[in-house]
Design a protein around this motif. Sequence first.
Motif, PDB file in Angstrom:
ATOM      1  N   GLU A   2      39.597  40.627  31.441  1.00 41.60           N
ATOM      2  CA  GLU A   2      38.975  41.919  31.076  1.00 41.60           C
ATOM      3  C   GLU A   2      37.930  41.786  30.030  1.00 41.60           C
ATOM      4  O   GLU A   2      38.222  41.115  29.023  1.00 41.60           O
ATOM      5  CB  GLU A   2      39.852  42.976  30.764  1.00 41.60           C
ATOM      6  CG  GLU A   2      39.243  44.279  30.740  1.00 41.60           C
ATOM      7  CD  GLU A   2      40.164  45.580  30.353  1.00 41.60           C
ATOM      8  OE1 GLU A   2      40.768  45.932  31.170  1.00 41.60           O
ATOM      9  OE2 GLU A   2      40.104  46.029  29.091  1.00 41.60           O
ATOM     10  N   TYR A   3      36.630  42.215  30.252  1.00 42.60           N
ATOM     11  CA  TYR A   3      35.495  42.059  29.383  1.00 42.60           C
ATOM     12  C   TYR A   3      35.112  43.257  28.878  1.00 42.60           C
ATOM     13  O   TYR A   3      34.804  44.200  29.768  1.00 42.60           O
ATOM     14  CB  TYR A   3      34.405  41.134  29.889  1.00 42.60           C
ATOM     15  CG  TYR A   3      34.969  39.851  30.228  1.00 42.60           C
ATOM     16  CD1 TYR A   3      34.978  38.657  29.209  1.00 42.60           C
ATOM     17  CD2 TYR A   3      35.496  39.466  31.616  1.00 42.60           C
ATOM     18  CE1 TYR A   3      35.281  37.564  29.555  1.00 42.60           C
ATOM     19  CE2 TYR A   3      35.781  38.122  31.912  1.00 42.60           C
ATOM     20  CZ  TYR A   3      35.709  36.978  30.825  1.00 42.60           C
ATOM     21  OH  TYR A   3      36.179  35.771  31.436  1.00 42.60           O
ATOM     22  N   LYS A   4      35.123  43.466  27.438  1.00 37.05           N
ATOM     23  CA  LYS A   4      34.457  44.905  27.173  1.00 37.05           C
ATOM     24  C   LYS A   4      33.114  44.909  26.954  1.00 37.05           C
ATOM     25  O   LYS A   4      32.751  44.116  26.016  1.00 37.05           O
ATOM     26  CB  LYS A   4      35.252  45.326  26.023  1.00 37.05           C
ATOM     27  CG  LYS A   4      36.549  45.656  26.092  1.00 37.05           C
ATOM     28  CD  LYS A   4      37.309  46.243  24.938  1.00 37.05           C
ATOM     29  CE  LYS A   4      37.327  45.603  23.863  1.00 37.05           C
ATOM     30  NZ  LYS A   4      38.374  45.194  23.027  1.00 37.05           N
ATOM     31  N   HIS A  34      37.542  39.402  37.796  1.00 41.06           N
ATOM     32  CA  HIS A  34      37.292  39.530  36.488  1.00 41.06           C
ATOM     33  C   HIS A  34      37.227  41.227  36.501  1.00 41.06           C
ATOM     34  O   HIS A  34      36.595  41.952  37.608  1.00 41.06           O
ATOM     35  CB  HIS A  34      35.997  39.239  35.957  1.00 41.06           C
ATOM     36  CG  HIS A  34      35.929  37.551  36.120  1.00 41.06           C
ATOM     37  ND1 HIS A  34      36.692  36.671  35.502  1.00 41.06           N
ATOM     38  CD2 HIS A  34      35.211  37.026  36.839  1.00 41.06           C
ATOM     39  CE1 HIS A  34      36.552  35.528  35.908  1.00 41.06           C
ATOM     40  NE2 HIS A  34      35.408  35.742  36.582  1.00 41.06           N
ATOM     41  N   PHE A  36      35.371  44.169  34.200  1.00 35.15           N
ATOM     42  CA  PHE A  36      34.210  44.482  33.594  1.00 35.15           C
ATOM     43  C   PHE A  36      34.575  45.936  33.163  1.00 35.15           C
ATOM     44  O   PHE A  36      34.483  46.858  33.966  1.00 35.15           O
ATOM     45  CB  PHE A  36      32.932  44.349  33.859  1.00 35.15           C
ATOM     46  CG  PHE A  36      32.772  42.751  34.318  1.00 35.15           C
ATOM     47  CD1 PHE A  36      32.731  41.608  33.298  1.00 35.15           C
ATOM     48  CD2 PHE A  36      32.496  42.477  35.506  1.00 35.15           C
ATOM     49  CE1 PHE A  36      32.502  40.482  33.659  1.00 35.15           C
ATOM     50  CE2 PHE A  36      31.987  41.136  35.873  1.00 35.15           C
ATOM     51  CZ  PHE A  36      32.385  40.130  34.808  1.00 35.15           C
ATOM     52  N   SER A  66      33.024  45.471  20.905  1.00 35.51           N
ATOM     53  CA  SER A  66      32.687  44.828  22.246  1.00 35.51           C
ATOM     54  C   SER A  66      32.707  43.506  22.428  1.00 35.51           C
ATOM     55  O   SER A  66      32.473  42.779  21.411  1.00 35.51           O
ATOM     56  CB  SER A  66      31.484  45.680  23.005  1.00 35.51           C
ATOM     57  OG  SER A  66      31.736  46.968  23.021  1.00 35.51           O
ATOM     58  N   ASP A  67      32.576  42.970  23.617  1.00 32.07           N
ATOM     59  CA  ASP A  67      32.378  41.291  23.762  1.00 32.07           C
ATOM     60  C   ASP A  67      31.288  41.351  23.795  1.00 32.07           C
ATOM     61  O   ASP A  67      30.646  39.918  23.871  1.00 32.07           O
ATOM     62  CB  ASP A  67      33.355  41.043  25.047  1.00 32.07           C
ATOM     63  CG  ASP A  67      34.826  41.262  24.999  1.00 32.07           C
ATOM     64  OD1 ASP A  67      35.225  40.812  23.810  1.00 32.07           O
ATOM     65  OD2 ASP A  67      35.500  41.704  25.857  1.00 32.07           O
ATOM     66  N   SER A 308      28.206  34.873  26.795  1.00 29.20           N
ATOM     67  CA  SER A 308      29.133  35.571  25.851  1.00 29.20           C
ATOM     68  C   SER A 308      30.644  35.445  26.376  1.00 29.20           C
ATOM     69  O   SER A 308      31.733  35.343  25.797  1.00 29.20           O
ATOM     70  CB  SER A 308      29.027  37.197  26.075  1.00 29.20           C
ATOM     71  OG  SER A 308      28.098  37.338  24.981  1.00 29.20           O
ATOM     72  N   PHE A 309      30.635  35.100  27.889  1.00 30.83           N
ATOM     73  CA  PHE A 309      31.990  35.023  28.561  1.00 30.83           C
ATOM     74  C   PHE A 309      32.304  33.766  29.063  1.00 30.83           C
ATOM     75  O   PHE A 309      33.235  33.413  29.731  1.00 30.83           O
ATOM     76  CB  PHE A 309      32.045  36.212  29.715  1.00 30.83           C
ATOM     77  CG  PHE A 309      31.644  37.637  29.450  1.00 30.83           C
ATOM     78  CD1 PHE A 309      31.799  37.962  28.067  1.00 30.83           C
ATOM     79  CD2 PHE A 309      31.018  38.495  30.618  1.00 30.83           C
ATOM     80  CE1 PHE A 309      31.389  39.073  27.938  1.00 30.83           C
ATOM     81  CE2 PHE A 309      30.910  39.604  30.001  1.00 30.83           C
ATOM     82  CZ  PHE A 309      30.927  40.163  28.862  1.00 30.83           C
TER      83      PHE A 309
END
Length: 356
Positions: A2-4, A34, A36, A66-67, A308-309
């Motif tokens: 999970e990406y914030k 994934h 988001f 956040s990410d 970033s990911f």
Amino acid sequence: MEYKIAVIKGDGIGPDIVDQALLVLNKIGEKYKHSFKYTEVLAGGAALDATNVPLPQETIDICKASDAVFLGAVGGHKWDVLPGHLRPEKALLGLREELGLFANIRPAIMYKELKDACPLKPEIVGDGMDMVVIRELTGGIYFGERGFKTNEKGDGAYDTMFYSEMEVRRIAIVAFETAMKRAKKLTSVDKANVLESSRLWRKVVLEVAEDYPEVEVKHMYVDNAAMQLVINPKQFDVIVTGNLFGDILSDEASMITGSIGMLPSASLGTTKLGMYEPIHGSAPDIAGQNKANPIATIVSAAMMLRYSFDLEKEADAIEKAVETILANGYRTGDIQTEGGILVGTKEMGQLICDAI
Ligand code: IPM
Ligand code: MG
């Protein structure tokens, strides 16, 4: 995973283009499993209207937690009358500073399908162009001391261009590292024939160069660089420069690719938390009319996945889909040429989702 993601839709065409990029991200999420998670926050004109400040503390806090931060565009004529510290652009500058995003990566890639949209003669660009401008983003004249004063010439105002050695060194390292992954050719742009801060810039770049013997380094004055970009853009691979010069040269480089509506950017610091946005502005004249080109924003999402990911193949999938849609002849108004199939913002977004 999970990406914030903190999402700032912003002003003008900001919401139009961000909505399409989020649809593309959702599509990627679905296909590659994934999740988001978006948190919408206010900045710029929208924040001024709602809270009287361009960058509310809540926005800063949510972005920091956040990410990644994903942004459309801020600003508009409506807020042009406000004093400097209340202008919507202040939100952007504040976020860059608060998040420590000192390195702005602005690739200028010409898609072969858009060669006809390039304003230069075909023999100058040949089979295309692929360069990246690395702009220092939290120093220089943008953040130096400023104010009003009166001297023997009368009432006036001033801005100061200051660079510390540390600031130059860390952006130079980003530039050399980037050059190592590309053609190993770096052009450092300054105004060392006039400015003391540029002489310091040049000295530090030369010092860092000692650690990268494989990279061929050139120094160029900014006026010459502006000229070289239009007479021989293909000589450049990686350009590194200060905040103000980078602002100007990245617009120039982008336009050579055909449209400023195509180019993404990443703003990075020392952690994985970056901010991603198209390099163009908020174009209030076409806001809400389904006319804006969402591609710069959609490929900014690809940069977010990559930087970033660490989702390389997902980023590739977005870029590939954009190329496919362009190859199939679909165009928004800004990149329309004879024979192209004219589509709106939403249709372009949908086409790219389908191609994924
Ligand atoms: C950019 C923009 C900004 C800048 C403005 C909107 C403050 O032009 O990101 O290039 O000057 O940095
Ligand atoms: Mg700019």
